[in-house]
Write a protein that holds these residues in place. Sequence first.
Motif, PDB file in Angstrom:
ATOM      1  N   GLN A  19      62.286  -7.059  80.891  1.00 53.83           N
ATOM      2  CA  GLN A  19      62.643  -8.365  80.336  1.00 53.83           C
ATOM      3  C   GLN A  19      63.281  -9.221  81.423  1.00 53.83           C
ATOM      4  OE1 GLN A  19      64.881  -8.441  76.662  1.00 53.83           O
ATOM      5  NE2 GLN A  19      65.555 -10.566  76.985  1.00 53.83           N
ATOM      6  N   VAL A  20      62.720 -10.424  81.597  1.00 52.41           N
ATOM      7  CA  VAL A  20      63.267 -11.412  82.515  1.00 52.41           C
ATOM      8  C   VAL A  20      63.537 -12.668  81.701  1.00 52.41           C
ATOM      9  CG1 VAL A  20      62.912 -12.736  84.621  1.00 52.41           C
ATOM     10  CG2 VAL A  20      61.926 -10.434  84.419  1.00 52.41           C
ATOM     11  N   GLU A  21      64.793 -13.069  81.640  1.00 48.13           N
ATOM     12  CA  GLU A  21      65.226 -14.146  80.739  1.00 48.13           C
ATOM     13  C   GLU A  21      64.777 -13.781  79.323  1.00 48.13           C
ATOM     14  OE1 GLU A  21      65.802 -18.079  83.398  1.00 48.13           O
ATOM     15  OE2 GLU A  21      63.701 -17.681  82.905  1.00 48.13           O
ATOM     16  N   ASP A  22      63.973 -14.622  78.688  1.00 52.91           N
ATOM     17  CA  ASP A  22      63.565 -14.326  77.311  1.00 52.91           C
ATOM     18  C   ASP A  22      62.107 -13.874  77.233  1.00 52.91           C
ATOM     19  OD1 ASP A  22      62.355 -16.706  77.957  1.00 52.91           O
ATOM     20  OD2 ASP A  22      62.822 -17.720  76.073  1.00 52.91           O
ATOM     21  N   THR A  23      61.595 -13.348  78.358  1.00 50.05           N
ATOM     22  CA  THR A  23      60.180 -12.964  78.420  1.00 50.05           C
ATOM     23  C   THR A  23      60.029 -11.471  78.691  1.00 50.05           C
ATOM     24  OG1 THR A  23      59.646 -15.160  79.316  1.00 50.05           O
ATOM     25  CG2 THR A  23      57.969 -13.451  79.535  1.00 50.05           C
ATOM     26  N   GLY A  65      69.423 -12.086  86.751  1.00 49.22           N
ATOM     27  CA  GLY A  65      69.488 -12.931  87.938  1.00 49.22           C
ATOM     28  C   GLY A  65      68.149 -13.406  88.451  1.00 49.22           C
ATOM     29  N   ILE A  66      67.121 -13.374  87.619  1.00 49.82           N
ATOM     30  CA  ILE A  66      65.783 -13.818  88.021  1.00 49.82           C
ATOM     31  C   ILE A  66      65.273 -14.811  86.981  1.00 49.82           C
ATOM     32  CG2 ILE A  66      63.449 -13.095  88.670  1.00 49.82           C
ATOM     33  CD1 ILE A  66      64.468 -10.264  88.912  1.00 49.82           C
ATOM     34  N   GLN A  67      64.544 -15.800  87.438  1.00 47.97           N
ATOM     35  CA  GLN A  67      63.878 -16.716  86.519  1.00 47.97           C
ATOM     36  C   GLN A  67      62.492 -16.171  86.199  1.00 47.97           C
ATOM     37  OE1 GLN A  67      64.040 -20.485  88.685  1.00 47.97           O
ATOM     38  NE2 GLN A  67      65.661 -21.176  87.307  1.00 47.97           N
ATOM     39  N   ALA A  68      62.094 -16.303  84.948  1.00 45.28           N
ATOM     40  CA  ALA A  68      60.803 -15.768  84.524  1.00 45.28           C
ATOM     41  C   ALA A  68      59.644 -16.371  85.316  1.00 45.28           C
ATOM     42  CB  ALA A  68      60.609 -16.008  83.027  1.00 45.28           C
ATOM     43  N   ILE A  69      59.731 -17.658  85.644  1.00 41.71           N
ATOM     44  CA  ILE A  69      58.642 -18.305  86.378  1.00 41.71           C
ATOM     45  C   ILE A  69      58.489 -17.693  87.765  1.00 41.71           C
ATOM     46  CG2 ILE A  69      60.175 -20.160  87.143  1.00 41.71           C
ATOM     47  CD1 ILE A  69      56.350 -20.289  86.611  1.00 41.71           C
ATOM     48  N   GLU A  93      56.352 -22.525  95.433  1.00 43.33           N
ATOM     49  CA  GLU A  93      55.826 -21.254  94.921  1.00 43.33           C
ATOM     50  C   GLU A  93      55.933 -20.152  95.968  1.00 43.33           C
ATOM     51  OE1 GLU A  93      52.499 -23.059  91.767  1.00 43.33           O
ATOM     52  OE2 GLU A  93      51.926 -22.545  93.826  1.00 43.33           O
ATOM     53  N   TRP A  94      55.583 -20.471  97.217  1.00 42.92           N
ATOM     54  CA  TRP A  94      55.676 -19.447  98.264  1.00 42.92           C
ATOM     55  C   TRP A  94      57.122 -19.079  98.552  1.00 42.92           C
ATOM     56  CZ3 TRP A  94      52.065 -16.267  98.988  1.00 42.92           C
ATOM     57  CH2 TRP A  94      50.723 -16.643  98.948  1.00 42.92           C
ATOM     58  N   MET A  95      58.033 -20.045  98.426  1.00 42.07           N
ATOM     59  CA  MET A  95      59.453 -19.728  98.600  1.00 42.07           C
ATOM     60  C   MET A  95      59.926 -18.742  97.530  1.00 42.07           C
ATOM     61  SD  MET A  95      61.159 -23.402  99.621  1.00 42.07           S
ATOM     62  CE  MET A  95      62.832 -22.717  99.509  1.00 42.07           C
ATOM     63  N   SER A  96      59.472 -18.933  96.310  1.00 44.77           N
ATOM     64  CA  SER A  96      59.887 -18.012  95.252  1.00 44.77           C
ATOM     65  C   SER A  96      59.320 -16.622  95.498  1.00 44.77           C
ATOM     66  CB  SER A  96      59.445 -18.545  93.876  1.00 44.77           C
ATOM     67  OG  SER A  96      58.043 -18.486  93.716  1.00 44.77           O
ATOM     68  N   VAL A  97      58.142 -16.539  96.130  1.00 39.53           N
ATOM     69  CA  VAL A  97      57.570 -15.239  96.480  1.00 39.53           C
ATOM     70  C   VAL A  97      58.418 -14.560  97.562  1.00 39.53           C
ATOM     71  CG1 VAL A  97      55.586 -14.051  97.493  1.00 39.53           C
ATOM     72  CG2 VAL A  97      55.224 -15.852  95.789  1.00 39.53           C
ATOM     73  N   VAL A  98      58.871 -15.341  98.550  1.00 40.89           N
ATOM     74  CA  VAL A  98      59.753 -14.773  99.581  1.00 40.89           C
ATOM     75  C   VAL A  98      61.028 -14.232  98.935  1.00 40.89           C
ATOM     76  CG1 VAL A  98      61.085 -15.221 101.668  1.00 40.89           C
ATOM     77  CG2 VAL A  98      58.848 -16.302 101.375  1.00 40.89           C
ATOM     78  N   ASP A  99      61.578 -14.990  97.988  1.00 37.55           N
ATOM     79  CA  ASP A  99      62.795 -14.544  97.297  1.00 37.55           C
ATOM     80  C   ASP A  99      62.553 -13.228  96.559  1.00 37.55           C
ATOM     81  OD1 ASP A  99      64.358 -16.699  98.112  1.00 37.55           O
ATOM     82  OD2 ASP A  99      63.770 -17.932  96.402  1.00 37.55           O
ATOM     83  N   GLN A 100      61.416 -13.135  95.870  1.00 39.20           N
ATOM     84  CA  GLN A 100      61.098 -11.911  95.143  1.00 39.20           C
ATOM     85  C   GLN A 100      60.841 -10.746  96.108  1.00 39.20           C
ATOM     86  OE1 GLN A 100      60.943 -11.416  91.548  1.00 39.20           O
ATOM     87  NE2 GLN A 100      62.240 -13.196  91.929  1.00 39.20           N
ATOM     88  N   ALA A 101      60.158 -11.032  97.203  1.00 33.86           N
ATOM     89  CA  ALA A 101      59.890  -9.985  98.190  1.00 33.86           C
ATOM     90  C   ALA A 101      61.197  -9.453  98.768  1.00 33.86           C
ATOM     91  CB  ALA A 101      59.000 -10.538  99.304  1.00 33.86           C
TER      92      ALA A 101
END
Length: 224
Positions: A19-23, A65-69, A93-101
């Motif tokens: 579960q991430v946020e409400d998803t 601590g993560i946004q679903a998007i 979008e690529w910045m969010s991928v770096v954050d997730q990586a």
Amino acid sequence: MRAHKHREYFFEDGNVILQVEDTLFKLHRSLLEKHSPVFRELFTIPQPEGSTEGRTDDDPIVLAGIQAINFTRFLWLLYPPALGFCKITTVEEWMSVVDQADRWQMDNLREHAVSQLRQLYIDPVRKILIWHRYNLPAHELVASYVDVISRPQPLSLGEAQDLGLPLFVKIAHARDVVHAKGACRCCVNLNPRMQQGFSAVRDRTVEEIVRTVIGIPFSSSAKS
């Protein structure tokens, strides 16, 4: 608010529910473990006898601590809709991928996302901020600093606040030095006689100022 299933990433044959946020996401544990040491460790934490965490919709593993998007964008790459196809196209979008990586310690994914950022046009000030945020090589910012320092208009208040005082002071000082040497664009535009044959000399002068004032080491090619 009751969590809802993600319309694309809730696989019937999945074996771990996150579960991430409400998803809710129902994914494949083996795939997450294969690419991320963080997930491998997460899934090996001993659970109390009878625990259903991660196995039912009512008892998912909650990723805080993560946004679903942003997690969804991460899954776009982990589960491409077709081989070789990627729906990520923007800097954000690529910045969010770096954050997730970074979060999941996926070095190969980080390198891929950074390589995509390098291919996109990014406003010079924003590129400086992004490169500092992700601790990317400073020498890759020389062209961006040259653009900011030699442009006619000064930094805006918002840009100065984003850059922070230490970097703002360096850029302001470099702009003063460039202007004193008559190498800024406004100086060249005011004197048409300086434009012919001046571009290469000006660029070299501004680059030397950037490297000296900002503190970017000279490469062997730059020295020659």
